[in-house]
Write a protein that holds these residues in place. Structure first.
Motif, PDB file in Angstrom:
ATOM      1  N   LYS A 349      39.015  24.577  44.922  1.00  0.00           N
ATOM      2  CA  LYS A 349      37.760  24.614  45.446  1.00  0.00           C
ATOM      3  C   LYS A 349      36.521  24.913  43.481  1.00  0.00           C
ATOM      4  CE  LYS A 349      38.240  24.682  50.249  1.00  0.00           C
ATOM      5  NZ  LYS A 349      37.608  25.649  51.355  1.00  0.00           N
ATOM      6  N   LYS A 350      37.381  26.496  42.669  1.00  0.00           N
ATOM      7  CA  LYS A 350      36.624  26.291  42.258  1.00  0.00           C
ATOM      8  C   LYS A 350      36.576  25.674  41.253  1.00  0.00           C
ATOM      9  CE  LYS A 350      36.516  31.423  43.532  1.00  0.00           C
ATOM     10  NZ  LYS A 350      37.084  32.913  42.897  1.00  0.00           N
ATOM     11  N   VAL A 351      37.528  25.306  40.543  1.00  0.00           N
ATOM     12  CA  VAL A 351      37.416  24.694  39.541  1.00  0.00           C
ATOM     13  C   VAL A 351      37.130  23.290  39.420  1.00  0.00           C
ATOM     14  CG1 VAL A 351      39.393  22.892  38.189  1.00  0.00           C
ATOM     15  CG2 VAL A 351      40.111  25.499  38.538  1.00  0.00           C
ATOM     16  N   LEU A 352      37.452  22.800  40.725  1.00  0.00           N
ATOM     17  CA  LEU A 352      36.244  21.352  41.247  1.00  0.00           C
ATOM     18  C   LEU A 352      34.635  21.414  40.926  1.00  0.00           C
ATOM     19  CD1 LEU A 352      38.544  19.989  43.968  1.00  0.00           C
ATOM     20  CD2 LEU A 352      38.800  19.527  41.764  1.00  0.00           C
ATOM     21  N   ALA A 353      33.943  22.828  41.531  1.00  0.00           N
ATOM     22  CA  ALA A 353      33.131  22.714  41.914  1.00  0.00           C
ATOM     23  C   ALA A 353      32.740  23.161  40.274  1.00  0.00           C
ATOM     24  CB  ALA A 353      32.701  24.025  42.410  1.00  0.00           C
ATOM     25  N   GLU A 354      33.570  23.492  39.084  1.00  0.00           N
ATOM     26  CA  GLU A 354      32.569  23.631  37.931  1.00  0.00           C
ATOM     27  C   GLU A 354      33.343  22.418  36.774  1.00  0.00           C
ATOM     28  OE1 GLU A 354      31.159  26.379  36.314  1.00  0.00           O
ATOM     29  OE2 GLU A 354      31.749  27.594  37.674  1.00  0.00           O
ATOM     30  N   LEU A 355      33.874  21.853  37.329  1.00  0.00           N
ATOM     31  CA  LEU A 355      34.094  20.365  36.764  1.00  0.00           C
ATOM     32  C   LEU A 355      33.354  19.315  37.181  1.00  0.00           C
ATOM     33  CD1 LEU A 355      37.850  19.706  36.845  1.00  0.00           C
ATOM     34  CD2 LEU A 355      36.208  20.073  34.615  1.00  0.00           C
ATOM     35  N   GLY A 356      32.810  19.440  38.237  1.00  0.00           N
ATOM     36  CA  GLY A 356      31.608  18.319  39.530  1.00  0.00           C
ATOM     37  C   GLY A 356      30.245  18.426  38.701  1.00  0.00           C
ATOM     38  N   ASN A 357      30.297  20.053  37.443  1.00  0.00           N
ATOM     39  CA  ASN A 357      29.253  20.007  37.284  1.00  0.00           C
ATOM     40  C   ASN A 357      29.399  20.452  36.063  1.00  0.00           C
ATOM     41  OD1 ASN A 357      26.349  21.742  36.324  1.00  0.00           O
ATOM     42  ND2 ASN A 357      28.077  24.248  36.088  1.00  0.00           N
ATOM     43  N   ASN A 358      29.114  18.788  35.006  1.00  0.00           N
ATOM     44  CA  ASN A 358      29.309  18.197  33.934  1.00  0.00           C
ATOM     45  C   ASN A 358      30.683  18.503  32.652  1.00  0.00           C
ATOM     46  OD1 ASN A 358      28.412  16.372  32.126  1.00  0.00           O
ATOM     47  ND2 ASN A 358      27.402  17.968  30.466  1.00  0.00           N
ATOM     48  N   LEU A 359      31.675  18.704  34.286  1.00  0.00           N
ATOM     49  CA  LEU A 359      32.828  18.724  33.565  1.00  0.00           C
ATOM     50  C   LEU A 359      33.746  19.992  32.609  1.00  0.00           C
ATOM     51  CD1 LEU A 359      34.351  15.383  31.694  1.00  0.00           C
ATOM     52  CD2 LEU A 359      34.704  16.390  34.272  1.00  0.00           C
ATOM     53  N   ASN A 360      32.116  21.465  33.119  1.00  0.00           N
ATOM     54  CA  ASN A 360      32.429  22.930  32.573  1.00  0.00           C
ATOM     55  C   ASN A 360      34.173  22.796  32.253  1.00  0.00           C
ATOM     56  OD1 ASN A 360      31.393  25.015  31.808  1.00  0.00           O
ATOM     57  ND2 ASN A 360      29.421  25.428  33.252  1.00  0.00           N
ATOM     58  N   SER A 361      34.574  22.147  31.505  1.00  0.00           N
ATOM     59  CA  SER A 361      36.140  23.381  31.270  1.00  0.00           C
ATOM     60  C   SER A 361      36.124  24.818  30.829  1.00  0.00           C
ATOM     61  CB  SER A 361      36.569  22.099  30.126  1.00  0.00           C
ATOM     62  OG  SER A 361      35.621  22.143  28.655  1.00  0.00           O
ATOM     63  N   PRO A 362      34.961  24.746  30.012  1.00  0.00           N
ATOM     64  CA  PRO A 362      35.132  26.615  29.391  1.00  0.00           C
ATOM     65  C   PRO A 362      35.225  27.832  30.788  1.00  0.00           C
ATOM     66  CG  PRO A 362      33.115  25.672  28.398  1.00  0.00           C
ATOM     67  CD  PRO A 362      34.039  24.645  29.277  1.00  0.00           C
ATOM     68  N   ASN A 363      34.274  27.162  31.746  1.00  0.00           N
ATOM     69  CA  ASN A 363      34.185  28.169  33.159  1.00  0.00           C
ATOM     70  C   ASN A 363      36.041  27.585  33.865  1.00  0.00           C
ATOM     71  OD1 ASN A 363      31.766  28.899  32.200  1.00  0.00           O
ATOM     72  ND2 ASN A 363      31.189  28.038  34.477  1.00  0.00           N
ATOM     73  N   VAL A 364      36.371  26.675  33.829  1.00  0.00           N
ATOM     74  CA  VAL A 364      37.798  26.343  34.310  1.00  0.00           C
ATOM     75  C   VAL A 364      39.176  27.235  33.620  1.00  0.00           C
ATOM     76  CG1 VAL A 364      39.442  24.849  34.326  1.00  0.00           C
ATOM     77  CG2 VAL A 364      37.277  24.144  34.862  1.00  0.00           C
ATOM     78  N   LEU A 365      38.727  27.604  32.176  1.00  0.00           N
ATOM     79  CA  LEU A 365      40.045  28.107  30.921  1.00  0.00           C
ATOM     80  C   LEU A 365      39.667  30.278  31.524  1.00  0.00           C
ATOM     81  CD1 LEU A 365      39.301  27.048  27.692  1.00  0.00           C
ATOM     82  CD2 LEU A 365      41.382  26.169  29.947  1.00  0.00           C
ATOM     83  N   THR A 366      38.153  30.218  32.117  1.00  0.00           N
ATOM     84  CA  THR A 366      38.388  31.823  32.464  1.00  0.00           C
ATOM     85  C   THR A 366      38.753  32.195  33.591  1.00  0.00           C
ATOM     86  OG1 THR A 366      36.553  31.464  31.213  1.00  0.00           O
ATOM     87  CG2 THR A 366      36.685  33.580  33.431  1.00  0.00           C
ATOM     88  N   ILE A 367      38.455  30.948  34.525  1.00  0.00           N
ATOM     89  CA  ILE A 367      39.231  30.991  35.928  1.00  0.00           C
ATOM     90  C   ILE A 367      40.857  30.710  36.029  1.00  0.00           C
ATOM     91  CG2 ILE A 367      40.099  29.550  38.429  1.00  0.00           C
ATOM     92  CD1 ILE A 367      37.095  28.485  37.972  1.00  0.00           C
ATOM     93  N   ILE A 368      41.585  30.262  34.983  1.00  0.00           N
ATOM     94  CA  ILE A 368      42.535  30.300  34.692  1.00  0.00           C
ATOM     95  C   ILE A 368      42.698  31.518  34.158  1.00  0.00           C
ATOM     96  CG2 ILE A 368      43.767  29.611  33.356  1.00  0.00           C
ATOM     97  CD1 ILE A 368      43.179  26.433  33.568  1.00  0.00           C
ATOM     98  N   SER A 369      42.391  31.399  33.282  1.00  0.00           N
ATOM     99  CA  SER A 369      42.891  33.244  33.026  1.00  0.00           C
ATOM    100  C   SER A 369      42.466  34.341  34.159  1.00  0.00           C
ATOM    101  CB  SER A 369      41.618  33.231  31.614  1.00  0.00           C
ATOM    102  OG  SER A 369      42.173  35.048  30.705  1.00  0.00           O
ATOM    103  N   LYS A 370      41.833  34.110  34.692  1.00  0.00           N
ATOM    104  CA  LYS A 370      41.593  35.293  35.959  1.00  0.00           C
ATOM    105  C   LYS A 370      42.996  35.551  36.988  1.00  0.00           C
ATOM    106  CE  LYS A 370      36.560  36.053  35.953  1.00  0.00           C
ATOM    107  NZ  LYS A 370      35.572  35.725  36.587  1.00  0.00           N
ATOM    108  N   MET A 371      43.335  33.654  37.082  1.00  0.00           N
ATOM    109  CA  MET A 371      44.309  33.663  37.931  1.00  0.00           C
ATOM    110  C   MET A 371      45.409  34.680  37.308  1.00  0.00           C
ATOM    111  SD  MET A 371      43.635  29.921  39.222  1.00  0.00           S
ATOM    112  CE  MET A 371      44.730  29.554  40.168  1.00  0.00           C
ATOM    113  N   ILE A 372      45.605  34.303  35.876  1.00  0.00           N
ATOM    114  CA  ILE A 372      46.874  34.807  35.190  1.00  0.00           C
ATOM    115  C   ILE A 372      47.139  36.111  35.312  1.00  0.00           C
ATOM    116  CG2 ILE A 372      48.351  34.868  33.112  1.00  0.00           C
ATOM    117  CD1 ILE A 372      46.737  32.548  32.403  1.00  0.00           C
ATOM    118  N   LYS A 373      46.299  36.514  35.209  1.00  0.00           N
ATOM    119  CA  LYS A 373      46.242  38.594  35.240  1.00  0.00           C
ATOM    120  C   LYS A 373      46.451  38.821  36.253  1.00  0.00           C
ATOM    121  CE  LYS A 373      42.336  39.007  31.914  1.00  0.00           C
ATOM    122  NZ  LYS A 373      41.175  39.865  31.443  1.00  0.00           N
TER     123      LYS A 373
END
Length: 445
Positions: A349-373
């Motif tokens: 849901k967080k990733v789709l919300a970020e991409l729904g906001n003008n394809l905010n890919s940098p924030n998606v990468l931040t989410i991915i980084s947090k998930m990895i940890k």
């Protein structure tokens, strides 16, 4: 979903929909594509993946400009036909985008297959007095459309001349007019007849090709999204828009989606500077996932400066993603578990919300980084949250479209894996080491 709209110079909210029509300007097939071209391609690919993941139907058309002066020049230099040059580079393009894991558009359309449609389109513009003819070439007459022309570039006519990529042609009444049909005897040419059956032997103008394909394949309707690089805003897209507006009395696109420039070490890529990086060369050196990650580090609308440090950072981050994916696979195999990709958790849901906001890919990468940890911590504690793991897998493979070649853990491999874990637990290190070598050889560990 909202996207930045070049025409309105603001964000356009798209709202709920079941289908989206997209047109993206494709390559002129006379050379290999470079990483600047890849930015436009991957931007649309991210949009398409985002929409399709939400079960939205996407009708995406991309063209091949397979008739052009650059193709003629290449053919002459290599003593080949234009068709041979076009075929070679179409194949090369499709190899490159396949290696980038780009989803195939609904249609890829060659301009040369639609010459009759282009002629019919130009004849209609002639009929409504939107054109004039000089020495066998037909030009669009901007004079009658001055109030609309320049709106996409957000400039008045006098301002458009500054640094503009305008073809200089002594036949034109105004420097802003452009050729719809070029009289020529060089290279491939086609017969064009006006309303008085006068023959103009030649070929279509570049600015007319895309608008005709949109007019044809989207049935004269305003499309949802027209995509391309920022360098195409003027004159190419400006000229597309004015032709469609003249013929159909409506806008060609609801949203104009343009990606920013890509520079290399603070300089614009160009042949003269010898700093053009071909996609296939980049992939050989650094991998396709590195390029995709690198492009995601900056929002598509912004300029992106490619440096050695940025490439190195992207390599490191994709390495982390691959490592955690392999570790999750091992965990699932060890405990005989499976992903549940149908059920979506909070991270999706967080990733789709970020991409729904003008394809905010940098924030998606931040989410991915947090998930990895979080996932790495859970793997250490042998308490992996399956929903979190499923979300991670979905995000990586099915939303932002990376392509990591994960090893398949077959029944035989799983038996080796379980025996290895058992040997370690029993402190039978000789056997454990032998099994570890087998697992390493098969790229499981």
């Amino acid at each position: 979903m909202k996207l930045y709209n070049t025409l309105t110079r603001n964000f356009t909210n798209y709202g709920q929909t079941k289908k989206v029509n997209i047109y993206g300007c494709g390559p002129t097939v006379y050379n290999y594509i470079h990483i600047g071209n890849a930015r436009a391609i991957i931007t649309v690919d991210l949009l398409v993946s985002f929409l399709q993941f939400q079960q939205i139907e996407v009708n995406y058309i991309q063209n091949y400009t397979d008739i052009d002066n650059k193709i003629i020049n290449k053919a002459t230099a290599e003593e080949k036909t234009e068709q041979q040059i076009a075929e070679f580079y179409i194949k090369a393009f499709e190899e490159d985008v396949f290696n980038l894991n780009v989803r195939t558009p609904t249609k890829r359309v060659r301009v040369t297959e639609h010459i009759k449609d282009i002629i019919t389109f130009v004849q209609k513009l002639v009929k409504i007095d939107a054109t004039y003819e000089v020495n066998g070439s037909v030009y669009f007459n901007i004079t009658n459309y001055q109030t609309e022309y320049g709106k996409l570039a957000n400039k008045k006519l006098a301002e458009l001349a500054v640094n503009a990529r305008i073809d200089h042609d002594a036949n034109k009444h105004s420097q802003y007019d452009f050729a719809l049909w070029k009289q020529t005897t060089e290279g491939i040419s086609f017969p064009f007849y006006d309303q008085k059956s006068k023959l103009y032997q030649g070929r279509p103008g570049w600015h007319t090709e895309c608008v005709v394909l949109i007019d044809k394949f989207f049935h004269k309707e305003t499309i949802d999204i027209h995509a391309g690089g920022i360098d195409l805003v003027f004159p190419h897209h400006e000229n597309e828009r004015i032709q469609f507006l003249a013929k159909n009395k409506s806008e060609i696109a609801k949203i104009w989606m343009h990606n920013g420039h890509l520079n290399v070490a603070d300089e614009k890529m160009s042949k003269s500077l010898n700093n053009t990086i071909l996609v296939r060369n980049f992939i050989k050196l650094y991998g396709a996932n590195t390029l995709r990650y690198l492009l995601y580090t900056t929002n598509y609308t912004q300029p992106l400066n490619v440096t050695e440090s940025l490439i190195s950072s992207a390599q490191g981050e994709t390495g982390k993603i691959f490592k955690v994916l392999k570790a999750m696979n091992l965990y699932l195999a060890e405990y005989d578990l499976n992903y549940n990709l149908i059920k979506h958790g909070e991270n999706i849901k967080k990733v789709l919300a970020e991409l729904g906001n003008n394809l905010n890919s940098p924030n998606v990468l931040t989410i991915i980084s947090k998930m990895i940890k979080i996932i790495n911590g859970q793997l250490r504690d042998k308490k992996l949250d399956l929903q979190l793991a499923s979300d991670f897998y979905n995000i990586i493979f099915n939303i932002i479209n990376f392509n990591f070649n994960l090893p398949v853990i077959s029944g035989e491999i799983r038996r080796y894996l379980l025996e290895w874990i058992k040997s370690k637990n029993n402190k039978d290190f000789v056997k454990a080491d032998e099994l570890r070598k087998i697992l390493l050889k098969k790229d499981i560990l």
